[in-house]
Design a protein around this motif. Structure first.
Motif, mmCIF file in Angstrom:
data_model
loop_
_atom_site.group_PDB
_atom_site.id
_atom_site.type_symbol
_atom_site.label_atom_id
_atom_site.label_comp_id
_atom_site.label_asym_id
_atom_site.label_seq_id
_atom_site.Cartn_x
_atom_site.Cartn_y
_atom_site.Cartn_z
ATOM 1 N N ALA A 13 0.801 -1.221 0.000
ATOM 2 C CA ALA A 13 0.000 0.000 0.000
ATOM 3 C C ALA A 13 0.834 1.272 0.000
ATOM 4 N N SER A 14 2.044 1.226 0.539
ATOM 5 C CA SER A 14 2.846 2.446 0.681
ATOM 6 C C SER A 14 3.339 3.001 -0.648
ATOM 7 N N CYS A 15 3.418 2.158 -1.688
ATOM 8 C CA CYS A 15 4.006 2.632 -2.942
ATOM 9 C C CYS A 15 3.262 2.176 -4.194
ATOM 10 N N THR A 41 -2.974 -7.880 3.540
ATOM 11 C CA THR A 41 -3.838 -7.580 4.682
ATOM 12 C C THR A 41 -3.882 -6.087 4.985
ATOM 13 N N ASP A 42 -3.140 -5.278 4.211
ATOM 14 C CA ASP A 42 -3.207 -3.833 4.390
ATOM 15 C C ASP A 42 -4.206 -3.250 3.383
ATOM 16 N N LYS A 43 -3.988 -2.057 2.894
ATOM 17 C CA LYS A 43 -4.936 -1.419 1.979
ATOM 18 C C LYS A 43 -4.594 -1.647 0.503
ATOM 19 N N LEU A 45 -5.409 -4.021 -1.629
ATOM 20 C CA LEU A 45 -6.543 -4.390 -2.474
ATOM 21 C C LEU A 45 -7.483 -3.206 -2.704
ATOM 22 N N GLU A 46 -7.597 -2.323 -1.714
ATOM 23 C CA GLU A 46 -8.417 -1.128 -1.889
ATOM 24 C C GLU A 46 -7.824 -0.211 -2.959
ATOM 25 N N ILE A 47 -6.508 -0.086 -2.941
ATOM 26 C CA ILE A 47 -5.822 0.759 -3.923
ATOM 27 C C ILE A 47 -5.993 0.186 -5.325
ATOM 28 N N ILE A 48 -5.898 -1.134 -5.436
ATOM 29 C CA ILE A 48 -6.075 -1.785 -6.734
ATOM 30 C C ILE A 48 -7.487 -1.560 -7.263
ATOM 31 N N GLU A 49 -8.468 -1.748 -6.390
ATOM 32 C CA GLU A 49 -9.862 -1.575 -6.804
ATOM 33 C C GLU A 49 -10.140 -0.137 -7.206
#
Length: 248
Positions: A13-15, A41-43, A45-49
């Motif tokens: 998620a950081s990059c 388990t971080d964000k 998948l949210e970033i991908i979506e």
């Protein structure tokens, strides 16, 4: 000519957003993004979506980055495979267009590579190393030279014919694959004298001195397997070739 870009993620998620954006802005239309997530388990998948640019995706536990890349390659529909690590970025919006033009100009080509910049993790405008690859000569591989893996694009048919990343290696599977394809089987390869990728420093093989020693030992195994003479000598030469990359 469809170019499939494979991105492997795990708690990235950081990059990751930077990597996805660099793909999104590519001017070349015949492209697809294949994303293989290791069960983040971080964000991530949210970033991908949120990005809405992924053409194919799987999210499941894997055996590490090379296993993920293998899954992505087999899932890809493209004629050409490129790797975009989750903490890397395409240098500009014309990278895929430039690579495609080289392949189209010579239908016999099986691989195209370019140059790479290492940049600071928190300031990707600050260059740490400048990896100018130079013209291709198969004999240079016997003396520790290699093209930068993130800036290497390979026809998918080569993976199907000569094999995927070998999971016996912890950090040298990319080097083994390069030696296997370019040196052992001598696939037709061309140099594109342009910066293609920006890579954040701090890869898994360079994080600690212990990791570097293990990577060097794996390099020697890859050399021996692929027919490089005097692997101990060449393994010593390989890191020395990097010194010039730090000279600005």
């Amino acid at each position: 000519m469809l170019i499939s870009v494979i991105t492997s993620t795990y708690n990235s998620a950081s990059c990751l957003a930077n990597a996805l954006e660099s793909f999104k802005v590519q001017s070349y239309a015949e492209k697809e993004l294949v994303l293989v997530d290791g069960g983040s388990t971080d964000k991530t998948l949210e970033i991908i979506e949120k990005s809405e640019i992924t053409d194919k995706m799987i999210s499941e536990r894997d055996q590490g980055i090379y296993d993920a890349l293998n899954k992505g390659i087999m899932l890809a529909s493209g004629d050409v495979i490129g790797i975009l690590h989750s903490d890397d970025m395409f240098y500009n919006a014309e990278v895929l267009q430039s690579v495609a033009e080289v392949f189209k100009a010579n239908p016999d080509l099986k691989a195209v590579y370019g140059d790479l910049l290492y940049v600071e993790r928190d300031n990707t405008d600050k260059v740490v190393r400048n990896w100018k690859s130079g013209e291709f000569d198969v004999n240079k591989l016997a003396y520790g030279w290699m093209p930068p893996h993130p800036a290497l694009f390979i026809k998918k048919q080569c993976f199907l014919k000569y094999g995927l990343y070998d999971l016996q290696y912890h950090s040298a599977a990319d080097y083994d694959l390069i030696l296997r394809f370019l040196y052992k089987y001598k696939i037709e390869t061309a140099y594109l004298p342009q910066i293609l990728m920006k890579m954040r420093v701090g890869g898994m093989s360079n994080k600690t001195f212990k990791n570097r020693l293990r990577a060097n030992a794996e390099d020697r195994v890859a050399m021996k397997v692929n027919g490089i003479a005097f692997p101990f000598l060449v393994a010593a030469l390989k890191p020395l070739r990097k010194i010039g990359q730090y000279i600005k």
